[in-house]
Design a protein around this motif. Structure first.
Motif: not given
Length: 140
Positions: A18, A22-23, A26, A73, A76-77, A117
């Motif tokens: 990840r 993304e982390s 989330s 969440s 998000l990939r 982001t």
């Protein structure tokens, strides 16, 4: 294979890597979902929905928005999930017309979402560049 034969253990599947975007995203959406649910309870308790709409719809709206945030969440990939996250921030901001405190929450979490982001993408690009060129390991 008969039921009495011992099964050979499978090798565990390697975890998907990840990125920072993304982390961080989330984490922001996960914590925000809790606040959004509580905001739905506030809308219900203050009975601020327009005339003709039952107050319990405030709870329903809070639950639906919180579940949507948790779902996004986890997704998000995908690139489209980032835009869905921005849309959820706008929906929360619109809740500020009912309870002005929701606009404050939307601004705070919207700022954290923007940071997650934008800075997360920059970190992911940097990490990819460092992984591609091992000579840059000192950060230059």
């Amino acid at each position: 294979m008969s039921p009495r034969e011992p099964r050979t253990p499978r090798a565990p599947r390697p975890r998907r890597q990840r990125g920072a975007q993304e982390s961080l995203g989330s984490v922001v959406l996960g914590f925000e979902s809790i606040i959004v649910f509580l905001g739905g309870l506030v809308v219900y308790g203050l009975k601020v929905l327009p005339f003709g709409i039952a107050p319990w719809w405030g709870i329903v709206g809070g639950v639906v928005l919180a579940v949507a945030m948790v779902a996004v969440s986890g997704l998000l990939r995908h690139r489209w999930a980032l835009f869905a996250g921005w849309a959820l921030q706008v929906v929360l901001l619109l809740g500020g017309f009912l309870v002005p405190a929701l606009a404050v929450v939307a601004l705070i979490f919207g700022g954290m979402w923007a940071y997650a982001t934008i800075k997360g993408a920059a970190l992911d690009r940097r990490n990819a560049r460092l992984a591609a060129d091992p000579d840059l390991s000192n950060g230059e």
